[in-house]
Write a protein that holds these residues in place. Structure first.
Motif, PDB file in Angstrom:
ATOM      1  N   LEU A 163      13.237 -15.981 -37.721  1.00 44.64           N
ATOM      2  CA  LEU A 163      12.577 -15.106 -36.768  1.00 44.64           C
ATOM      3  C   LEU A 163      13.576 -14.112 -36.206  1.00 44.64           C
ATOM      4  CD1 LEU A 163      10.844 -18.012 -34.897  1.00 44.64           C
ATOM      5  CD2 LEU A 163       9.778 -16.512 -36.507  1.00 44.64           C
ATOM      6  N   GLY A 164      13.090 -12.927 -35.914  1.00 44.65           N
ATOM      7  CA  GLY A 164      13.949 -11.920 -35.326  1.00 44.65           C
ATOM      8  C   GLY A 164      13.244 -11.264 -34.161  1.00 44.65           C
ATOM      9  N   GLY A 167      11.217  -8.182 -36.030  1.00 44.20           N
ATOM     10  CA  GLY A 167      10.517  -8.515 -37.273  1.00 44.20           C
ATOM     11  C   GLY A 167      11.078  -9.816 -37.778  1.00 44.20           C
ATOM     12  N   ASN A 168      10.388 -10.436 -38.694  1.00 50.86           N
ATOM     13  CA  ASN A 168      10.839 -11.722 -39.216  1.00 50.86           C
ATOM     14  C   ASN A 168      11.224 -11.584 -40.667  1.00 50.86           C
ATOM     15  OD1 ASN A 168       9.915 -12.701 -36.740  1.00 50.86           O
ATOM     16  ND2 ASN A 168       7.881 -13.018 -37.585  1.00 50.86           N
TER      17      ASN A 168
ATOM     18  N   CYS B 223      10.110 -10.725 -27.249  1.00 51.33           N
ATOM     19  CA  CYS B 223       9.976 -10.034 -28.509  1.00 51.33           C
ATOM     20  C   CYS B 223       8.505  -9.975 -28.846  1.00 51.33           C
ATOM     21  CB  CYS B 223      10.847 -10.676 -29.563  1.00 51.33           C
ATOM     22  SG  CYS B 223      10.129 -11.818 -30.666  1.00 51.33           S
ATOM     23  N   GLN B 225       5.519  -8.878 -31.331  1.00 53.85           N
ATOM     24  CA  GLN B 225       5.269  -8.606 -32.745  1.00 53.85           C
ATOM     25  C   GLN B 225       3.790  -8.676 -33.010  1.00 53.85           C
ATOM     26  OE1 GLN B 225       7.376 -11.462 -34.947  1.00 53.85           O
ATOM     27  NE2 GLN B 225       9.361 -10.679 -34.333  1.00 53.85           N
ATOM     28  N   ARG B 236       7.066 -13.568 -27.961  1.00 51.62           N
ATOM     29  CA  ARG B 236       7.909 -14.763 -27.943  1.00 51.62           C
ATOM     30  C   ARG B 236       8.978 -14.568 -26.899  1.00 51.62           C
ATOM     31  NH1 ARG B 236       8.037 -14.530 -33.743  1.00 51.62           N
ATOM     32  NH2 ARG B 236       6.162 -15.607 -34.363  1.00 51.62           N
TER      33      ARG B 236
END
Lengths: 519, 272
Positions: A163-164, A167-168, B223, B225, B236
């Motif tokens: 995970l980032g 984006g992942n 974060c 997304q 998250r």
């Protein structure tokens, strides 16, 4: 006379009829006719009964004409903008279509396919409580199939998800056949070295022109050479993509310096492969390399399998430390789930441990590598501290997991059984406490590893960044710059007197010599 | 998240990798119905899961009129009440509890606290003992205070101060859902009172009575997304790793769940 009255009436009626026909004729420009318009206007006046109707009649007439125009849509329409969702959906649509060349390869596919059975993996991990969502796993499955079709891989495995912040990454591990998969030598590193050399040269030229400044006595430790493809740390090739359906990007090989620096820094991934990694010690590379280094560390630390699943080949060398390949044991019968969950002896690492140097196989660099910075003891396995030239040795391949060292009183692994209610069909699950997010399951003859997490190790205490080394002392001591007391007046006069005596003595001797010559 | 919507919302919040196994979900559904009746709760939320070293604890929070209770369980069937987190308990736990949760409810963490006063050199050694249940209770309350999130507009505040769910909340639309300031902390507002009148001029007092996430320090600790092909917006938290908030734009579905090891991420400023 009656006749004329009738005739007049008739004429009037005819005139009226003619005029009405004239009024009903549609205008060529607007397709309205006067008759209808007057009818509507007068109906409107009758309904509304405005005051001073005669004054406002023109305005009413104009309004009426305007209101008859049909409402057409504006000729300028927004073209449907392709949102990000739409783009992604179109890319993912490609996942679900069969490629044209697949029709004839049915038989080959059924026999031996490098594609892993991700659906089975997902099922077992869901029993353990680890899941990415069923549709997501299905898409990952199809994306892996795309990867396998695009690259000729001998074996392929879904490694996991990192995970980032923005984006992942979905990571797939692949192994090429012998001799394949060679990539172009990374010209980036050499290019950077060349640039640095040129800059140094410029600086040194300028500097030598003026007063020579003292040169730095710091000699950087010689870089440890990276391991070859297909061996050690670089045994597998990794591919990443952001979302299933997007093209897979191949990650470059990892170098030992990258691993050693990755051990000292602690950063989140951003999700963009070209993002720079700004840290101290400076990381040699960008996010692509950092990702690859973390993947290597996680694989080395947490990929385990049941004891006996892999065994050493019979034609391997005798040295324990140098065995680096294993093969599946065809006689493996599964170990009972309860035993697997209770004793950690029955799980073994099947990936080589990474030494302090950053490689799996120790290499003797000629000078002693000076570690300037303190390293936290992040190693799981015990190591011998490298002395001057003693080789670093890590635990050999296939060591049981029970020998992993603790970190801060936390045991390195936690195990559990997926269900207590139906023990005959349960799976044993192993959770890593050092790399939170790493799971392994075993059930009967099957096992699997996966990592879903942020890509960082559990330190146990607060992270302290490495301290900068102390700056070099300014100048090396030498006679030009050592301070001395200025001579006092008496000393100067004494010196002057002494010099005069000397010159006087010299003159006398010269005079004497001249006289002698003259003579 | 509401347990009524658990079976589909759990799928939406699985980006982190952790979910409940199918057996646990089934057990949860059964036990929660019984629990609701036994304790006479009006609303039950599944708070999340904390992974201990040996065992895993599941935590539920219930809202019963004005009370806010938490229960925990090891196997999703037997639920035990957790003590209420008081300030002294929070202070003790902050001192004593280090390392991971063990999962054993009777485990005790101990810490020696030395009270010394410099020159006086009168040192008392005070042993602070904290058991796992209180540690769990304080962790749950800390996490709720720090990172429970709701979308803007989901709750309204009436002029007399009562906070209610907004029945006509249609969800944030796609443009708004990607902006962090449309998500609010669900707790007593801290920053709101410090704002100047100019800043508050464009806020709607019925909806904007909570702190938005965009004002959290350090910046970047959330974060955001879009997952599943941009149909779900996932938030998250990087401060409490493991907290996931999901919201489906254009629908009133939202919820948050914590699945992790229950440790605060103190290294966050280094990691960003």
């Amino acid at each position: 006379m009656e006749m004329t009255e009738e005739a007049v009436n008739n004429e009037r009626l005819q005139a009226a009829a003619r005029f009405k026909a004239f009024m009903i004729k549609n205008s060529t420009k607007t397709n309205l006719n006067l008759y209808d318009h007057l009818v509507r206007l007068l109906t409107k006046v009758m309904d509304e009964r405005p005051e001073n109707a005669v004054d406002v009649i023109e305005d009413m007439s104009r309004e009426l004409k305007g209101s008859i125009l049909p409402e057409k849509q504006d000729t300028l329409r927004d073209s449907p903008s392709s949102s990000a969702a739409l783009l992604l959906a179109e890319q993912q649509k490609a996942l679900f279509t069969r490629a044209a060349g697949d029709e004839g390869d049915h038989e080959e596919d059924l026999v031996e396919s490098p594609l892993p059975n991700v659906a089975e993996l997902a099922f077992f991990f869901e029993q353990a409580g680890v899941d990415l969502g069923r549709e997501e796993m299905q898409r990952v499955f199809l994306a892996l199939k795309q990867l396998v079709d695009a690259q000729c891989l001998l074996r392929c495995r879904f490694w996991g998800k990192i995970l980032g912040t923005q984006g992942n990454y979905l990571v797939a591990e692949g192994e090429f056949r012998e001799g394949e998969g060679e990539e172009e030598e990374g010209t980036e590193q050499t290019h950077e070295d060349e640039e640095r050399e040129e800059e140094d040269k410029d600086e040194t030229e300028l500097v030598e022109a003026a007063d020579p400044t003292p040169k730095s006595t710091y000699k950087p430790p010689p870089p440890v050479p990276k391991e070859e493809n297909h061996t050690g740390v670089n045994k597998y090739t990794y591919f990443v993509c952001q979302e299933p359906g997007m093209p897979w990007v191949r990650l470059p090989m990892v170098t030992p310096t990258q691993i050693t620096v990755a051990r000292q820094i602690r950063r989140f991934f951003t999700g963009r492969l070209d993002a720079p990694v700004i840290s101290y010690p400076p990381f040699p590379g960008n996010e692509t390399n950092y990702l690859r280094a973390q993947i290597a560390r996680i694989s080395a630390g947490t990929h385990v399998s049941p004891l006996g699943f892999y065994q050493f080949g019979e034609d391997e060398g005798e040295d324990d430390g140098l065995r680096d390949s294993y093969e599946e044991n065809p006689n493996f019968e599964g170990i009972h789930v309860n035993e697997m969950a209770e004793s950690l002896n029955l799980w073994v690492h099947h990936i080589q441990h990474i030494l302090t140097q950053g490689r799996c196989v120790w290499v003797n660099v000629t000078k002693k590598s000076a570690d300037d910075v303190d390293e936290d003891a992040e190693e799981e396995e015990r190591e011998e501290e490298p002395d001057e030239l003693e080789p670093e040795v890590g635990p050999p391949l296939l060591t049981p997991v029970s020998e992993d060292a603790k970190m801060n009183d936390t045991p390195p692994w936690s195990s559990m059984i997926s269900t207590n209610l139906i023990p005959q069909f349960s799976t044993a699950v192993l959770r890593s406490n050092l790399w939170p997010g790493s799971y392994a399951y075993a059930s009967g003859r099957k096992f699997g590893n996966i990592y879903i997490g942020w890509g960082m190790k559990y330190i146990g205490e607060a992270y302290t960044p490495t301290i900068l080394p102390p700056p070099q002392n300014e100048y090396p001591s030498g006679p030009e710059i050592t301070e001395a007391l200025d001579p006092s007046v008496e000393e100067e006069q004494a010196l002057k007197a002494a010099l005069e005596e000397q010159t006087a003595a010299l003159d006398e001797t010269e005079d004497l010599e001249d006289e002698e010559e003259d003579d | 998240m509401d347990f009524e919507s658990l079976h589909y919302s759990l799928d939406l919040a699985t980006g982190n990798g952790l979910t409940l196994s199918s057996e646990q979900r089934a057990a949860l559904q059964t036990s929660l119905v019984i629990l609701k009746r036994n304790y006479k709760f009006s609303r039950v939320l599944f708070w999340g899961k904390i992974l201990g070293l040996k065992l895993i604890k599941h935590v539920l929070s219930q809202i019963n009129l004005h009370h806010f209770l938490s229960l925990n369980s090891l196997n999703c069937m037997d639920w035990h009440l957790l003590p209420l987190a008081t300030e002294s308990m929070i202070a003790d736990v902050a001192l004593a509890a280090q390392g991971r949760f063990t999962g054993d409810p009777s485990h005790e963490h101990t810490e020696m606290r030395i009270k010394g006063e410099g020159d006086d050199a009168t040192e008392e050694e005070v042993t602070v003992k904290v058991n796992e249940a209180s540690r769990l209770a304080t962790t749950v309350s800390n996490i709720d205070k720090d990172v429970s999130v709701v979308p803007r507009g989901a709750f309204t505040k009436s002029p007399c101060g009562k906070v209610q769910t907004n029945r006509s909340f249609g969800g944030l639309d796609h443009v708004e859902a990607v902006k962090l300031r449309n998500y609010l902390h669900f707790r007593e507002p801290v920053n709101l009172k410090k704002k100047s009148i100019l800043e508050m001029s464009h806020l709607n007092p019925a909806i904007d009575f909570l702190d938005p996430l965009s004002e959290d320090v350090p910046k970047g600790s959330w974060c955001l997304q879009l997952e599943r092909g941009s149909t779900v917006c996932i938030l998250r938290s990087l401060l409490w790793l493991g907290l996931t908030f999901f919201h489906v734009p254009q629908t009133p579905q939202h919820g948050h769940i914590y699945m992790g090891d229950g440790l605060l991420n103190l290294d966050l400023p280094f990691m960003l």
